[in-house]
Structure formats: C-alpha cells, structure tokens
Scaffold this motif. Sequence first.
Motif, PDB file in Angstrom:
ATOM      1  N   ILE A 191       0.860  -1.181   0.000  1.00 34.64           N
ATOM      2  CA  ILE A 191       0.000   0.000   0.000  1.00 34.64           C
ATOM      3  C   ILE A 191       0.898   1.233   0.000  1.00 34.64           C
ATOM      4  O   ILE A 191       1.653   1.462   0.937  1.00 34.64           O
ATOM      5  N   TYR A 192       0.820   1.999  -1.081  1.00 34.08           N
ATOM      6  CA  TYR A 192       1.703   3.149  -1.321  1.00 34.08           C
ATOM      7  C   TYR A 192       0.812   4.353  -1.583  1.00 34.08           C
ATOM      8  O   TYR A 192       0.540   4.727  -2.715  1.00 34.08           O
ATOM      9  N   LEU A 193       0.297   4.920  -0.492  1.00 32.51           N
ATOM     10  CA  LEU A 193      -0.757   5.917  -0.600  1.00 32.51           C
ATOM     11  C   LEU A 193      -0.487   7.117   0.298  1.00 32.51           C
ATOM     12  O   LEU A 193       0.183   6.988   1.331  1.00 32.51           O
ATOM     13  N   PRO A 194      -1.044   8.266  -0.063  1.00 36.86           N
ATOM     14  CA  PRO A 194      -1.035   9.410   0.858  1.00 36.86           C
ATOM     15  C   PRO A 194      -2.067   9.195   1.962  1.00 36.86           C
ATOM     16  O   PRO A 194      -2.735   8.159   2.024  1.00 36.86           O
ATOM     17  N   MET A 195      -2.222  10.198   2.811  1.00 35.33           N
ATOM     18  CA  MET A 195      -3.147  10.089   3.947  1.00 35.33           C
ATOM     19  C   MET A 195      -4.573  10.390   3.484  1.00 35.33           C
ATOM     20  O   MET A 195      -5.156  11.446   3.774  1.00 35.33           O
ATOM     21  N   ILE A 196      -5.128   9.431   2.758  1.00 29.98           N
ATOM     22  CA  ILE A 196      -6.486   9.538   2.240  1.00 29.98           C
ATOM     23  C   ILE A 196      -7.264   8.315   2.722  1.00 29.98           C
ATOM     24  O   ILE A 196      -6.669   7.311   3.141  1.00 29.98           O
ATOM     25  N   PRO A 197      -8.601   8.362   2.675  1.00 31.53           N
ATOM     26  CA  PRO A 197      -9.373   7.222   3.186  1.00 31.53           C
ATOM     27  C   PRO A 197      -9.000   5.887   2.569  1.00 31.53           C
ATOM     28  O   PRO A 197      -9.071   4.849   3.248  1.00 31.53           O
ATOM     29  N   ALA A 198      -8.583   5.870   1.305  1.00 31.99           N
ATOM     30  CA  ALA A 198      -8.215   4.607   0.666  1.00 31.99           C
ATOM     31  C   ALA A 198      -7.083   3.897   1.399  1.00 31.99           C
ATOM     32  O   ALA A 198      -6.975   2.665   1.327  1.00 31.99           O
ATOM     33  N   ALA A 199      -6.240   4.650   2.113  1.00 31.45           N
ATOM     34  CA  ALA A 199      -5.147   4.016   2.861  1.00 31.45           C
ATOM     35  C   ALA A 199      -5.701   3.151   3.982  1.00 31.45           C
ATOM     36  O   ALA A 199      -5.312   1.986   4.151  1.00 31.45           O
ATOM     37  N   VAL A 200      -6.620   3.706   4.766  1.00 30.74           N
ATOM     38  CA  VAL A 200      -7.247   2.944   5.852  1.00 30.74           C
ATOM     39  C   VAL A 200      -8.100   1.817   5.280  1.00 30.74           C
ATOM     40  O   VAL A 200      -8.067   0.676   5.760  1.00 30.74           O
ATOM     41  N   ILE A 201      -8.854   2.123   4.239  1.00 32.86           N
ATOM     42  CA  ILE A 201      -9.758   1.138   3.640  1.00 32.86           C
ATOM     43  C   ILE A 201      -8.979  -0.047   3.078  1.00 32.86           C
ATOM     44  O   ILE A 201      -9.363  -1.212   3.269  1.00 32.86           O
ATOM     45  N   SER A 202      -7.876   0.209   2.397  1.00 31.52           N
ATOM     46  CA  SER A 202      -7.119  -0.894   1.802  1.00 31.52           C
ATOM     47  C   SER A 202      -6.417  -1.737   2.863  1.00 31.52           C
ATOM     48  O   SER A 202      -6.314  -2.965   2.724  1.00 31.52           O
ATOM     49  N   MET A 203      -5.939  -1.103   3.952  1.00 33.83           N
ATOM     50  CA  MET A 203      -5.354  -1.880   5.052  1.00 33.83           C
ATOM     51  C   MET A 203      -6.387  -2.831   5.643  1.00 33.83           C
ATOM     52  O   MET A 203      -6.136  -4.033   5.815  1.00 33.83           O
ATOM     53  N   LEU A 204      -7.570  -2.302   5.928  1.00 32.73           N
ATOM     54  CA  LEU A 204      -8.621  -3.131   6.512  1.00 32.73           C
ATOM     55  C   LEU A 204      -9.139  -4.172   5.527  1.00 32.73           C
ATOM     56  O   LEU A 204      -9.520  -5.282   5.929  1.00 32.73           O
ATOM     57  N   ALA A 205      -9.135  -3.830   4.238  1.00 34.61           N
ATOM     58  CA  ALA A 205      -9.577  -4.796   3.229  1.00 34.61           C
ATOM     59  C   ALA A 205      -8.625  -5.988   3.165  1.00 34.61           C
ATOM     60  O   ALA A 205      -9.070  -7.141   3.018  1.00 34.61           O
ATOM     61  N   CYS A 206      -7.335  -5.734   3.268  1.00 35.66           N
ATOM     62  CA  CYS A 206      -6.373  -6.832   3.308  1.00 35.66           C
ATOM     63  C   CYS A 206      -6.628  -7.711   4.532  1.00 35.66           C
ATOM     64  O   CYS A 206      -6.654  -8.941   4.442  1.00 35.66           O
ATOM     65  N   ALA A 207      -6.811  -7.064   5.690  1.00 37.20           N
ATOM     66  CA  ALA A 207      -7.091  -7.822   6.910  1.00 37.20           C
ATOM     67  C   ALA A 207      -8.368  -8.639   6.757  1.00 37.20           C
ATOM     68  O   ALA A 207      -8.471  -9.756   7.269  1.00 37.20           O
ATOM     69  N   ARG A 208      -9.346  -8.097   6.048  1.00 34.65           N
ATOM     70  CA  ARG A 208     -10.617  -8.804   5.851  1.00 34.65           C
ATOM     71  C   ARG A 208     -10.417 -10.084   5.051  1.00 34.65           C
ATOM     72  O   ARG A 208     -11.064 -11.099   5.314  1.00 34.65           O
ATOM     73  N   LEU A 209      -9.506 -10.041   4.097  1.00 33.30           N
ATOM     74  CA  LEU A 209      -9.226 -11.202   3.251  1.00 33.30           C
ATOM     75  C   LEU A 209      -8.254 -12.181   3.892  1.00 33.30           C
ATOM     76  O   LEU A 209      -8.073 -13.292   3.377  1.00 33.30           O
ATOM     77  N   GLY A 210      -7.610 -11.763   4.982  1.00 35.20           N
ATOM     78  CA  GLY A 210      -6.529 -12.585   5.522  1.00 35.20           C
ATOM     79  C   GLY A 210      -5.238 -12.397   4.760  1.00 35.20           C
ATOM     80  O   GLY A 210      -4.284 -13.163   4.934  1.00 35.20           O
ATOM     81  N   ALA A 211      -5.195 -11.369   3.893  1.00 32.78           N
ATOM     82  CA  ALA A 211      -3.964 -11.039   3.177  1.00 32.78           C
ATOM     83  C   ALA A 211      -3.072 -10.199   4.086  1.00 32.78           C
ATOM     84  O   ALA A 211      -3.522  -9.633   5.084  1.00 32.78           O
ATOM     85  N   VAL A 212      -1.807 -10.103   3.735  1.00 36.67           N
ATOM     86  CA  VAL A 212      -0.806  -9.402   4.545  1.00 36.67           C
ATOM     87  C   VAL A 212      -0.481  -8.085   3.853  1.00 36.67           C
ATOM     88  O   VAL A 212      -0.015  -8.088   2.710  1.00 36.67           O
ATOM     89  N   HIS A 213      -0.734  -6.979   4.514  1.00 43.07           N
ATOM     90  CA  HIS A 213      -0.411  -5.704   3.886  1.00 43.07           C
ATOM     91  C   HIS A 213       0.932  -5.181   4.371  1.00 43.07           C
ATOM     92  O   HIS A 213       1.381  -5.499   5.477  1.00 43.07           O
TER      93      HIS A 213
END
Length: 677
Positions: free
Chosen positions: A166-188
């Motif tokens: 995850i290579y993002l500025p401080m925008i909502p997509a940063a939090v959303i993508s971190m949690l989305a990885c956790a939701r899948l059991g993927a490692v961010h």
Amino acid sequence: MVTGQHRTSPHETSDQHVIGQRGTDQARLSQDDHGPGDSPGGGDSPGDDAGVGAYRRAWERAASDPAEFWADAARAVTWTRPPRRVLDADRPPFYRWFPDAELNTCANALDRHVDAGRGSDLALIHDSPVTGTIRRYTFTELTDEVARAAGALAALGVRRGDRVIIYLPMIPAAVISMLACARLGAVHSVVFGGFAPAELAARIDDARAKVVVSASCGLEPNRIVAYKPMLDEAIALAAHPPEHTLIVARPQQPAPLVPGRDHDWDAALAAATPHPPVPVAATDPLYILYTSGTTGRPKGIVRDNGGHAVAMAWSMGNVYGIRAGDVMWAASDVGWAVGHSYTVYAPLLAGATTVLYEGKPVGTPDAGAFWRVVAEHGVNVLFTAPTAIRAIRREDPNGDLPGRYDLSGLRALFLAGERLDPATCDWASTTLGIPVIDNYWQTETGWPIASSPLGLEPLPVKAGSPSLPMPGYDVRVLDDTGRPVPAGVEGALCLRLPLPPGTLPTLWGDDERYAASYLRAFDGFYLTGDGGYLDDDGYLFVLGRTDDVINVAGHRLSTGSMEAVLAEHPAIAECAVVGVADPLKGQVPRGLVVVKAGVEIDPAVLAADLVARVRERIGPVAVFRRVDVVTALPKTRSGKILRRTMREIADGRSPAVPPTIEDPAVLDALRPVLRAH
C-alpha cells in the motif's frame, strides 16, 4: 520498598496456558536479577515508591502469570475460535501468543460494532487541509467500503496469505485498503507515499507483493508529489513485480494506467462484490512494516493478528483512556508504526472514532492547525511526536493559538517518537492545561513499553521520563556483560523475554536475522538498541540509541544528556548533539540548535551560553566547545532527527540520503556547517 522478595519470572507461567517446557536458562530469576524499581537487595515491582495501586497490581499480574493476564485481556476480542492456549513457549526465543485461536481483525474493527447496533456511530474522519475537504464515515459506511475493497482485491487474485503493498497518501483509501487486506486474511505492507522507487522496489521484492495499491499523486502544502511515475519505475526495477495495481485517481494530477496491469480504484470498487471476513490463525501475519533507514535487504517487522488485536484493545483503554464513542487522533502517517497502531487499528477495535489528517502541524495553514482539528472534531486524545509540538512551539512560542479554539474535550496529549525534552513538555502542559504524557516504544513493539497509563491509573510524571514499564514489559538496564546495573546508572535497555502480545514475533522470512538483530546480545532478553537508566522509583529514562553514546578520551558520554541541557535554554526550539571524530580525543560532541521564532539573539552569545551550561551540568570531560545555530534539523517523516547521517557528514563521509528523509534540502544546507571544524 519491600526487599528480599523473589518476583516470579515471566517464564514461570501456568502449565494450563503454556505449551512446551522451558529450559534451565529460562527458569527463575536469580535474587540479584532485579526488575525495574527493585532495590539492590531485591524487590517486587516497578514503582513501589511511586504510590501506585491499580497500575502496580496490573504489572505484577502480567509479570507473575502473563498467560492468565493476557487470557483475561483476550476477552475484549471476538474470536471465531477462542484461544484455549495462550502462550506457546515450545521454541524459545520464538514465542507465540494464542497459537490455537482464530479471528479476523477487520471484523473486530468494523463488523462487530455494526452487529452491536453502533453502525451509525462515527468511525473515521478524514481531514485534509491540503485539499480543503473533510469526509466522515460511520461504521456501517466504512464496513461497506472495506468489504467492496476486499472484493476488488479478491477479483485481482488476492487470497489469504498473499501480500499487498500500500503506497498511498493520507487519504481514506489508505485505511480502507489496510482493513480490506485484513478482511481477506492477506498481509499488507504500507510504504509511505513518496518513497524512492528503488526502496519501494526492494519492499515489493522482499514481500513478493501480488498487488500494489497506490494513487496518482500526493499533496504537500506547496507541491504535488507524483506517485504513479515513481511506482512505475519501482515496478520496472523489481525482480518480482506485482501482477496488478489499484490506482486512486486524484484530480490534482491524473495518471495514465497501464492496460491489463493497472486498475482504477473507484471503478474496481463499484464493480466489486462485497467480501465477508476470512478467519485466520491468530499467529498468521497481519502486516509487514519495514523499518526506516534500512540498507540492502529491508528489515520487515511482522505483526500477527491475534496478539496484535489483544494488545491494541488493552492499550487503547488502559494506556490512552479511549473507550467506544471517544475520538482519537494519532497524527502520524500510516507508513509508520504509530499510524498502523493508533490511527487505524486500535481506535476502531475499541469502537472509537479515528481522525486521518492530510496536512502538517505548521503551514496548513499555520501553527494552529492541530488545535483547529481537535476543536472541530471533538478530539479527546491527541497523539503526536515531540517534533510536531516543537515545530508548533517554534512558530507560537507564547502559546497564543490554542486559545482561539475550544479544546475543552481534549483530555490528554501523548507524545512519542523522539525524546521528549522537559522544555517542550512544560510548554505543552502550560499552554493546553492537560496531562502531557510521554510514551516510549518502537516499531518492533507496536505499543508502549513505558508510559503513564491514563485509563488504568495516571502516574506522577517526572520530566524527561516516559514513566513506568507497562504490564507485560519487564525492562532491565544491563551493562556490557549482561549484568543489571544499579538505579541511576546508564546501560543498555533490554526487555526480558517473552515479549507481550502485539510485539514482533520475528522478521519477515528471516528468523535468523531476527535472532541476530535483537536476541543474541544478552541471553533471554530483547535488545532495544536504546540506552538509558531506571531511577530509584523504577521510572525509565531513555537517553537515545546506544550508538549515540560517544567516547571522549575514554569517557562514555550520552549525547542525549547534552541535548537535555541545550533544550532547557529558553531560546531553543530544537537541538541535536552528535559525536564527531577527533584525532586527540577520539570523539567530541558538536551541538546544532534551532532558535524559536521571534527570538532575537546573537548566535555567538547563544553558543557561548550553551557551551557554559553543558560544561557546568555535564562537566569539562564532555569537551563540549562548539554549537552552531541552524534554521532547521534534518528529520525523517516520522519526526526522528537524522543524527547518524549528520555525524557521518561531520566525519567527512558521504552517506546516502536516507529514503525516509522529509526534506533533503535541510540536510544539504547543513553539509558545509557539519564539515567545518
């Protein structure tokens, strides 16, 4: 203080909670192996003389039976398979917490609050002064967005155990993508936006990332940072490039997409099927966080799912005093440990509202920016770096700006990341009229080693100290031979194993490197790499990295002690002391200071005053003779001053500019000053 009483070792845990047998080298602490706060003749717990109650009881419980203590703490987490065993000590020094349990971190942070009827409560506030926008998400809205992002990642082939950069500025997509990885059991693995292509490529390769989530650009107060070209270059450099990217298109600078590889974030989420949470083993990795300033192969700190969730939930309530419905603002980029722990995961796990800030402490638009955010969003606890407060203090030395805002909801200011000098602490405390609490921890530990636990029992504050070790941490100060030193004597700060939940279990893909880097210096201990001491009350004083201890004509001296003297001067906003090579003395200290805004003082007069103060407080043995007044000090984006880099420049070397530097121009301006002798 009670003396002569044996305190149970953290290794002496109840057999019903622990797998495996402990070797004789991990059995019991000897009578002369004292814990923090013990008298030279023995003792029982830190802070005996500090008049503490609830804190001491918690620390003692965690020390005498850590498995039982953390089993109780684990009840704050919703498990898909609850833990029957708490601590696996079968393969020391590689300990594992909750080895037979199963959960999903994202479901704990989001879904369970919706299921409990709190879906309309506020979960996330994105405040962006660089774009002039504010966006708010309820728990229901954030859960829906994260579920769609998880579906979009799944559509690109991301499965449990896969890695996503995850290579993002401080925008909502940063939090959303971190949690989305956790939701899948993927490692961010979050790499802060704007990181150099070669360093980004090294992290892509080390993690073997399947997907990279990025943006077209990031925004600074006076410039646009083009992320997409740097990402394209990193992918070209990578030996193991990702199969796909998800790109958030920002209107300030659109970026072309590579057909077949790059995918538009908004379009992908709109087309995605929401994905349910995937249960994972508590010992499965949640994320990899690469430490700053690495060379060669980057060093990836691993955080597991189960221990992390338990530690975040416990620390949120007990250390920071944040409960469901409160508002927490950790003003840190998500590319750093504070951003992971206390911007994203811990507040949401606690059911609190978290603030995501795309701006600076000064310059967006002024030194009142933080106070505007606190007032506008009803922030109850603010967590930032001392560097940020020093920057604010430099622009507003009289503390006028906070009075323009309603800060009545702000209960405490927590500071970490750099040593908190007493002058900055006093300014913040006087200006804000609330507790200012230092807390000491590392990327590796993920949560505070030492603090004043606001939610458990606020402790008396001592200037220059982050207070007492938190439950689960057994802090020792050791000499070069591994023996404990008396109270007040400096040494290497070490943590007795096992480390508590939430700390690193290993490094990504390299158990051997983990052991060599942290565990082999002293048997049975984790080496923090910091130096300091414990006082008679068990209070911890951190003086800086052990490589900041300099040898002046055979005398070992702490540059942190000298910085403390400089910081007390009323004209000084920031300071640093580095040891430079000297043909006669071996090393001598050099001081660099930044003067507060609006202060008019002759640099020569100031330098002479500062030299006299250090000679008076530290002694002539320090050979402290030179102070340079500079306009700024070079720092990483997390606020750490680049002392090692400055020392190498002063020694005539040409170190590579650390990829984590915030403003390379500051370092360039200092080069002639540092090289002048």
